[in-house]
Design an enzyme around this catalytic site. Structure first.
Site, PDB file in Angstrom:
ATOM      1  N   HIS A   1     -10.211   1.616   0.701  1.00  0.00           N
ATOM      2  CA  HIS A   1      -9.753   2.951   1.103  1.00  0.00           C
ATOM      3  C   HIS A   1     -10.864   3.776   1.758  1.00  0.00           C
ATOM      4  O   HIS A   1     -10.724   4.269   2.883  1.00  0.00           O
ATOM      5  CB  HIS A   1      -9.232   3.730  -0.101  1.00  0.00           C
ATOM      6  CG  HIS A   1      -8.058   3.104  -0.788  1.00  0.00           C
ATOM      7  ND1 HIS A   1      -7.187   2.254  -0.152  1.00  0.00           N
ATOM      8  CD2 HIS A   1      -7.609   3.212  -2.068  1.00  0.00           C
ATOM      9  CE1 HIS A   1      -6.244   1.872  -1.002  1.00  0.00           C
ATOM     10  NE2 HIS A   1      -6.490   2.435  -2.172  1.00  0.00           N
TER      11      HIS A   1
ATOM     12  N   HIS B   1      -2.520   1.284   2.029  1.00  0.00           N
ATOM     13  CA  HIS B   1      -1.605   2.427   2.086  1.00  0.00           C
ATOM     14  C   HIS B   1      -2.342   3.728   2.367  1.00  0.00           C
ATOM     15  O   HIS B   1      -1.744   4.720   2.800  1.00  0.00           O
ATOM     16  CB  HIS B   1      -0.807   2.547   0.780  1.00  0.00           C
ATOM     17  CG  HIS B   1      -1.589   3.110  -0.366  1.00  0.00           C
ATOM     18  ND1 HIS B   1      -2.328   2.321  -1.219  1.00  0.00           N
ATOM     19  CD2 HIS B   1      -1.767   4.385  -0.795  1.00  0.00           C
ATOM     20  CE1 HIS B   1      -2.914   3.084  -2.121  1.00  0.00           C
ATOM     21  NE2 HIS B   1      -2.591   4.335  -1.890  1.00  0.00           N
TER      22      HIS B   1
ATOM     23  N   LEU C   1       4.080  -1.258  -9.010  1.00  0.00           N
ATOM     24  CA  LEU C   1       4.022  -0.803  -7.620  1.00  0.00           C
ATOM     25  C   LEU C   1       5.416  -0.511  -7.083  1.00  0.00           C
ATOM     26  O   LEU C   1       5.648   0.516  -6.431  1.00  0.00           O
ATOM     27  CB  LEU C   1       3.328  -1.863  -6.756  1.00  0.00           C
ATOM     28  CG  LEU C   1       3.300  -1.607  -5.246  1.00  0.00           C
ATOM     29  CD1 LEU C   1       2.457  -0.382  -4.933  1.00  0.00           C
ATOM     30  CD2 LEU C   1       2.766  -2.829  -4.503  1.00  0.00           C
TER      31      LEU C   1
ATOM     32  N   LEU D   1      -4.211   4.301   4.759  1.00  0.00           N
ATOM     33  CA  LEU D   1      -4.070   4.560   6.190  1.00  0.00           C
ATOM     34  C   LEU D   1      -2.712   5.177   6.516  1.00  0.00           C
ATOM     35  O   LEU D   1      -2.521   5.700   7.620  1.00  0.00           O
ATOM     36  CB  LEU D   1      -4.266   3.266   6.978  1.00  0.00           C
ATOM     37  CG  LEU D   1      -5.673   2.660   6.916  1.00  0.00           C
ATOM     38  CD1 LEU D   1      -5.711   1.325   7.654  1.00  0.00           C
ATOM     39  CD2 LEU D   1      -6.701   3.606   7.490  1.00  0.00           C
TER      40      LEU D   1
ATOM     41  N   TYR E   1      -0.577 -14.863  -3.990  1.00  0.00           N
ATOM     42  CA  TYR E   1      -0.208 -14.695  -2.578  1.00  0.00           C
ATOM     43  C   TYR E   1      -0.032 -16.031  -1.860  1.00  0.00           C
ATOM     44  O   TYR E   1       0.955 -16.251  -1.142  1.00  0.00           O
ATOM     45  CB  TYR E   1      -1.270 -13.873  -1.840  1.00  0.00           C
ATOM     46  CG  TYR E   1      -1.200 -12.385  -2.072  1.00  0.00           C
ATOM     47  CD1 TYR E   1      -0.148 -11.803  -2.776  1.00  0.00           C
ATOM     48  CD2 TYR E   1      -2.186 -11.538  -1.564  1.00  0.00           C
ATOM     49  CE1 TYR E   1      -0.091 -10.433  -2.983  1.00  0.00           C
ATOM     50  CE2 TYR E   1      -2.130 -10.166  -1.756  1.00  0.00           C
ATOM     51  CZ  TYR E   1      -1.091  -9.616  -2.468  1.00  0.00           C
ATOM     52  OH  TYR E   1      -1.031  -8.263  -2.661  1.00  0.00           O
TER      53      TYR E   1
END
Length: 765
Positions: free
Chosen positions: A244, A181, A40, A183, A126
């Site tokens: 998405h 992403h 990424l 958006l 996370y």
């Protein structure tokens, strides 16, 4: 586990306005990419932060698209001097990081504005990373902390809730920047402004009366090489549709907020859409897997040839919004790997009722559509297209420009010259947009925890229902041709073409094929039995129902049908709604065999399921529908309210001799039928038609026809489907009649006929 991140210090003398305050805070911002050497970061993040650095330091230079190569090279050199590598693993590593973050601005004589942590690591890490950041790397008072989290946010609803709970222990909600992403893509971010700016044109037509369907599509030509570890755990629905494409769906169907910058209002509008979405199951989806997928996964993950994955790489799903604005409008969400082209768009196709006598190919007869185009081979850049037979739209003058389309290039059935086409003045990559928004504290592309959980609550039932389904295999690329085309039947979708699949079913009984025994007749418990594969069995039952209805209407003018609840008859309801247009609905009365004591509008109600899958799709007179009166005087199933007696009186008044023409039953694993259980005192109901009963499972209170009412019917059908019912079918075949222990054995029509409809899965196991 070791993470090898890159730590990036950006000395940005920037303006950062804190939420809720007009005070502008200037100073040093530390940016930490946790996982900075990963895929990424390499693909998107380094370039995005470099663009941010260029925008902040040299606002006149947009490197590299504008400006000289020398200036760009100098800028890059300065940028990389600010970057520093550190290894983060232990709490001590994070404490050292915090010390370095504090020391750098002190050495430069700068005040610290805030700290931005971008977590480019697996979602499973996370919570641990967030806890270490919170414990060791929090900035001082008056300085902000922003922790960026990329999807996926969980694997299903349970895991998403667990992750949200863990993160909440370390970070405040306003410190978490869960990003999608998608958006940040310029066309996606323009959907709501476009709807608002063109309100006068769109308000009259943005509804079920004018929209034929919506399509939200993301097609990819790439395979999963390099992402197999992630992809095989998630698949296409979790990877793309749940996030998405769902976000695009929300932007198209939500109410346009009065204040486009009010994140609370936007979240509330999105939650309103989620509350209106019709539940989806495996009849709402088709799935596929490209042919080389398993060999790629086996090679990359070092698996054996026998380790076969059913992870779908293609999915088509139909979604319906159950509100007065969009009810009945199908919304197709489609995505897949190894398809024929790289395409992404949201298309709103409007109904066109114009018929041109003189020229059927005129623009007036062409498709009326609005297309939010993210990428397509026929256009080099993203764009918004509005067919010229709709209206000329308004777009922002400063950031969008109108371009002219070529006449000899077509898109969605129209030459490009048939569209008003608008493109961003400057094309920007989505991550660049998102990074800039986060840096400035904007929440445009942020997913709030409420909408994230609402999305998982919507998608998880479908994912569970597809867990054991084998996806259709497709070659990939252009060789796939029309193998993945699907079509709408009522509210469910199916592939348009049959796939050739070799299955053990084809060889049951030696050399016999499935066609040799599509429908088998026999005896079961001294009654007639019809058995077949599930689809053929439902076809036969539907045909038998229609034959009984036509016979009753011809003989007496009316057909009285009593239907049970549960999951077994849902496929029958859908079959009747879609394929039996000649069914005499105008002369049919629908009664309930049993009902749960919940409001009829709730999904747990048997009548609610009947309405969703059958009644709303057929032309049945309102007064011919007879739900059980479980909700009287604002109470549910209270004996004093007399609900059973009311229903019994209706039956006696409207049904000749209280004898239904057809009663359809199911059978539970414990042998119960209707809502008559082992605990039901059957003897005390000998002269009653309707009673209140108690179920061993929630909701406990039920209303049910009695055996006396069922046995007065002219025909009784018992539908049993699924391998999970096989043991029960075997047990019932061996026992004598014992209605108190096995209520189904008390079904013995006194002057009518009993027929068992059992699919091969339940019969043969």
């Amino acid at each position: 586990m070791m993470w090898r991140p890159l730590l990036t210090f950006l000395l940005l003398d920037s303006v950062c306005t804190q939420k809720g305050s007009s005070k502008e805070l200037k100073g040093h911002v530390s940016v930490v990419i946790v996982g900075g050497t990963g895929d990424l970061a390499k693909k998107y993040l380094w370039q995005s932060f470099f663009q941010l650095y260029a925008d902040q330091i040299l606002k006149s230079l947009a490197c590299p698209s504008e400006g000289s190569e020398e200036r760009c090279a100098l800028l890059k050199e300065q940028f990389f001097k600010l970057a520093q590598y550190q290894q983060l693993n232990t709490t001590e590593d994070y404490e050292n990081l915090a010390r370095d973050i504090r020391q750098r601005p002190e050495d430069e004589g700068l005040a610290e504005a805030g700290r931005l942590f971008y977590l480019a690591v697996p979602a499973s890490t996370y919570a641990d990373v967030a806890e270490k950041i919170s414990r060791s790397c929090r900035p001082g008072q008056g300085q902000w902390l922003r922790v960026v989290l990329e999807k996926p946010f969980g694997h299903d609803l349970d895991s998403a809730e667990q992750l949200a709970t863990l993160l909440k222990k370390s970070l405040h909600e306003d410190e978490m920047f869960r990003i999608d992403h998608y958006l940040g893509k310029q066309v996606v971010s323009q959907i709501l402004p476009f709807r608002k700016d063109n309100k006068n044109f769109l308000d009259p037509i943005w509804n079920k009366h004018h929209i034929e369907r919506m399509e939200i599509v993301l097609k990819e030509t790439l395979d999963v090489k390099g992402r197999a570890q992630f992809y095989d755990q998630y698949g296409v629905i979790r990877d793309v549709l749940q996030n998405h494409l769902t976000e695009v769906l929300l932007l198209l169907t939500m109410g346009v907020p009065a204040d486009m910058s009010n994140s609370d209002e936007i979240v509330n509008k999105k939650l309103q859409v989620f509350s209106s979405l019709k539940d989806i199951d495996r009849t709402s989806a088709v799935i596929g897997q490209y042919q080389a997928y398993n060999s790629e996964v086996q090679e990359e993950l070092n698996r054996t040839k026998e380790d076969i994955s059913n992870t779908p790489t293609f999915a088509g799903v139909v979604v319906h919004v159950r509100n007065t604005q969009f009810d009945g409008v199908p919304i197709f969400l489609t995505s897949g790997k190894m398809l024929d082209e790289q395409v992404a768009y949201a298309r709103i196709l409007f109904k066109n009722e114009v018929f041109s006598v003189r020229n059927s190919s005129s623009l007036r007869c062409s498709p009326k559509q609005i297309v939010f185009l993210l990428r397509h081979g026929n256009l080099l850049h993203s764009a918004i297209l509005v067919s010229k037979n709709l209206f000329k739209p308004t777009v922002p003058d400063d950031s969008w420009k109108e371009v002219t389309g070529e006449r000899d290039t077509a898109l969605f059935g129209l030459p490009l010259s048939g569209y008003h086409i608008y493109m961003p003045t400057f094309q920007r990559e989505a991550h660049e947009v998102v990074v800039s928004q986060i840096f400035h504290g904007r929440k445009d592309s942020i997913i709030r925890v409420e909408t994230m959980l609402a999305s998982w609550a919507f998608w998880t039932p479908l994912l569970d229902s597809l867990a054991q389904q084998v996806p259709r295999t497709y070659p990939g690329g252009t060789d796939t041709e029309n193998l993945l085309d699907f079509q709408l039947h009522g509210r469910k979708i199916t592939f348009t073409n049959e796939a050739v699949i070799l299955s053990p079913r084809a060889f049951v009984g030696g050399s016999a094929t499935a066609e040799n025994f599509q429908v088998m007749r026999g005896k079961y418990r001294n009654a007639d039995m019809v058995s077949a594969w599930p689809e053929e069995l439902i076809d036969r039952l539907a045909a038998d129902l229609q034959a009984a209805a036509e016979e009753a209407v011809e003989g007496g003018g009316l057909f009285h049908l009593a239907l049970s609840g549960g999951s077994s008859p849902l496929a029958l309801f859908q079959r009747l709604a879609v394929h039996h247009y000649s069914f005499p609905w105008q002369h049919t009365h629908i009664w309930m065999v049993d009902e749960r004591c919940v409001p009829l509008s709730e999904p747990g109600s048997n009548f609610h399921a009947l309405h969703e899958d059958l009644l709303q799709h057929v032309r049945l007179p309102y007064f011919n529908i007879h739900p059980m009166p479980v909700h009287l005087n604002r109470r549910l199933c209270v004996e004093e309210d007399g609900g059973p007696l009311l229903y019994e009186n209706d039956i006696s008044r409207l049904v000749n001799g209280s004898s239904f023409h057809f009663v359809l039953l199911g059978v539970g694993y414990d042998g119960h039928t209707a809502s008559l259980f082992q605990s039901t005192q059957l003897d005390s109901h000998a002269h009653r038609l309707v009673v209140l009963t108690e179920s061993p499972v929630k909701p406990h209170q039920r209303m049910s026809l009695t055996l006396a009412a069922i046995n007065q019917a002219q025909r009784v059908g018992v539908l049993v489907t699924g391998k999970s019912k096989h043991e029960m079918i075997i047990q019932l075949s061996r026992i004598k009649d014992d209605p108190q222990k096995w209520p189904i054995t008390g079904v013995r029509p006194t002057g009518g006929k009993l027929v068992w409809y059992i699919d091969y899965d339940a019969l043969l196991g």
